[in-house]
Design an enzyme around this catalytic site. Structure first.
Site, PDB file in Angstrom:
ATOM      1  N   SER A 125     -12.685 -78.473 -34.900  1.00 40.61           N
ATOM      2  CA  SER A 125     -13.472 -77.771 -34.725  1.00 40.61           C
ATOM      3  C   SER A 125     -13.503 -76.563 -33.464  1.00 40.61           C
ATOM      4  O   SER A 125     -14.316 -75.443 -33.845  1.00 40.61           O
ATOM      5  CB  SER A 125     -15.337 -78.164 -34.765  1.00 40.61           C
ATOM      6  OG  SER A 125     -15.085 -78.726 -33.250  1.00 40.61           O
ATOM      7  N   LYS A 167     -18.235 -71.997 -35.688  1.00 43.79           N
ATOM      8  CA  LYS A 167     -19.291 -71.539 -36.054  1.00 43.79           C
ATOM      9  C   LYS A 167     -19.325 -69.890 -36.576  1.00 43.79           C
ATOM     10  O   LYS A 167     -20.538 -68.894 -36.890  1.00 43.79           O
ATOM     11  CB  LYS A 167     -20.098 -71.457 -34.644  1.00 43.79           C
ATOM     12  CG  LYS A 167     -20.577 -73.145 -34.151  1.00 43.79           C
ATOM     13  CD  LYS A 167     -21.486 -72.882 -32.901  1.00 43.79           C
ATOM     14  CE  LYS A 167     -22.550 -74.140 -33.132  1.00 43.79           C
ATOM     15  NZ  LYS A 167     -21.500 -74.341 -32.695  1.00 43.79           N
ATOM     16  N   GLU A 207     -32.192 -69.388 -31.701  1.00 45.73           N
ATOM     17  CA  GLU A 207     -32.472 -69.111 -30.436  1.00 45.73           C
ATOM     18  C   GLU A 207     -31.049 -70.318 -30.050  1.00 45.73           C
ATOM     19  O   GLU A 207     -29.756 -70.350 -31.266  1.00 45.73           O
ATOM     20  CB  GLU A 207     -33.386 -70.386 -30.812  1.00 45.73           C
ATOM     21  CG  GLU A 207     -32.317 -72.463 -31.295  1.00 45.73           C
ATOM     22  CD  GLU A 207     -31.898 -72.427 -32.383  1.00 45.73           C
ATOM     23  OE1 GLU A 207     -32.475 -71.340 -33.098  1.00 45.73           O
ATOM     24  OE2 GLU A 207     -30.925 -73.023 -32.737  1.00 45.73           O
TER      25      GLU A 207
END
Ligand SMILES: *Cc1c(COP(=O)(O)O)cnc(C)c1O
Length: 405
Positions: free
Chosen positions: A388, A101, A123
């Site tokens: 990931s 991310k 958010e």
């Protein structure tokens, strides 16, 4: 459109088109004033992000702060267990903060800085996107407001603490069910009030144009590195690449490196507890076309046509849609989407940990579980899995719910 009609060597020039469409999917379905803000970001993206100054600064940050390039590891013992197939993982778990991310959060925050914005907002549900964005904000000295439902704040105490330590302001949302959906609404309302000074940073290849394109481009470093590294390690391309798909950012990052190659591409969705609506979050497998959160894609709908409640053991995958580019790549047949359930995922979580010394995120464990099944079916060749993220965040939950295996 079928994929033999698409020219993949010029794919990134043509997809998305100038209005943000991948075929019929994508676009920007937002109120007029928000459309203006999106257009401003799009324009800035095309001028700033394509400049050599921006690109060289982002490269430096990736190298010096994020720890890129992340390596590829060969999984010797897992390969032997599966059979004749060679399994490899791209180690996004070794990226700073422990997941992919940060790749797009650093890009989005750098863009905010170049645009002269003072604040970034977003958010978060489980808190992973909030932590990555708070990290980027701290690095660039930007203010950071993270909107989070009151229920999620209680459930995700360690990530809330991380965000606060990093200097972010965690805004508690107490409307409705007090979870992700309400947090999205509150964050968008705040953004509309202050879009001159702020950028809303979306956490995956979803949302209105230009975010699906921008986040894909920032994540494409994963695929570009992986292709080069794999060729150098083995002298060949992998026969298949596999990634888990929530919103779809880690998958688009890896896939974008291989779209124009003779490589099979698989996106893995969470089947959760089973096929009944509400028991899974496999939107591309079971969903239908619809507009939500500002974009047209394939989504899971309830009886009223609204986004359906979804479930997955991996909180990073429980989203009722996926990015428009995935919907497009599914329809044209270039990427195959399939599912694994919670049980297969937890099994893969323990298997990879025990055989390879890598504790994967539960999200990433979906890709590992699928690659193990695919490897058995293929019987020969090689598979590259996108790992990931790392599983530290998941250990307490897994042990409490499943015990040690
Ligand atoms: C958030 C997250 C995902 C899912 O997001 P995508 O946008 O689908 O990549 C997958 N793996 C990890 C480790 C995550 O934190």
């Amino acid at each position: 459109m079928k994929f033999n009609e698409i020219e993949f060597d010029t794919y990134f020039k043509n997809y998305p088109d100038k209005n943000g469409y991948f075929g019929k999917y994508g676009g920007a379905y937002v109120p007029d004033n928000l459309k203006k803000a999106m257009d401003e970001i799009t324009e800035a993206y095309f001028t700033i992000c394509k400049s050599s100054k921006f690109i060289s600064e982002l490269r430096r940050i990736r190298r010096e702060f994020q720890g890129r390039p992340t390596p590829i590891s060969y999984l010797e013992r897992l390969s032997a267990k599966v059979g004749n197939v060679q399994l490899y993982v791209k180690r996004e778990d070794l990226n700073h903060t422990g997941a992919h991310k940060l790749n797009h959060c650093m890009g989005e925050a750098l863009l905010a800085k170049y645009m002269g914005k003072k604040k970034i907002i977003a958010e978060t549900g489980a808190g992973q996107h909030g932590v990555a964005l708070a990290t980027a904000a701290a690095y660039f000295g930007l203010e950071c407001d993270i909107y989070m439902g009151a229920v999620d704040i209680k459930k995700q105490a360690p990530n809330v603490a991380r965000m606060k330590i990093l200097g972010a302001n965690v805004v508690e949302v107490t409307d409705g069910l007090q979870t992700l959906k309400e947090a999205v609404d509150a964050a968008f309302a705040a953004y509309l009030n202050d879009y001159q000074n702020t950028i809303y940073c979306i956490g995956s290849v979803v949302g209105p144009h230009p975010f699906p394109m921008m986040v894909r481009d920032f994540q494409s470093v994963v695929g570009i590195e992986a292709r080069e590294q794999f060729l150098e390690m083995t002298g060949e391309l992998p026969d298949a690449v596999v990634a888990c798909v929530g919103g779809g950012s880690n998958a688009m990052g890896l896939f974008s490196g291989f779209l124009n190659d003779p490589v099979e591409i698989y996106g893995v969705e969470p089947l959760g507890r089973g096929e009944k609506l509400g028991d899974h979050a496999a939107s591309l497998t079971y969903g239908s076309e619809g507009v939500m959160h500002g974009f047209n894609s394939i989504m899971l709908k309830d009886a009223n046509g609204d986004p359906a409640p979804v479930y997955s053991v991996a909180s990073g995958l429980d989203y009722p849609s996926s990015g428009p580019e995935h919907a497009f790549l599914r329809d044209c047949g270039r990427v195959k989407y399939d599912v694994v359930n919670d049980e297969e995922t937890i099994d893969a979580f323990f298997t990879l940990s025990k055989l390879e010394g890598i504790i994967p995120a539960i999200e990433s464990s979906h890709a590992v579980a699928y690659a193990m099944k695919l490897g058995q079916k293929m019987g020969k060749g090689s598979i590259l899995i996108n790992l990931s993220g790392r599983g530290d965040k998941d250990m307490d939950y897994v042990i409490e719910k499943y015990g040690i295996r």
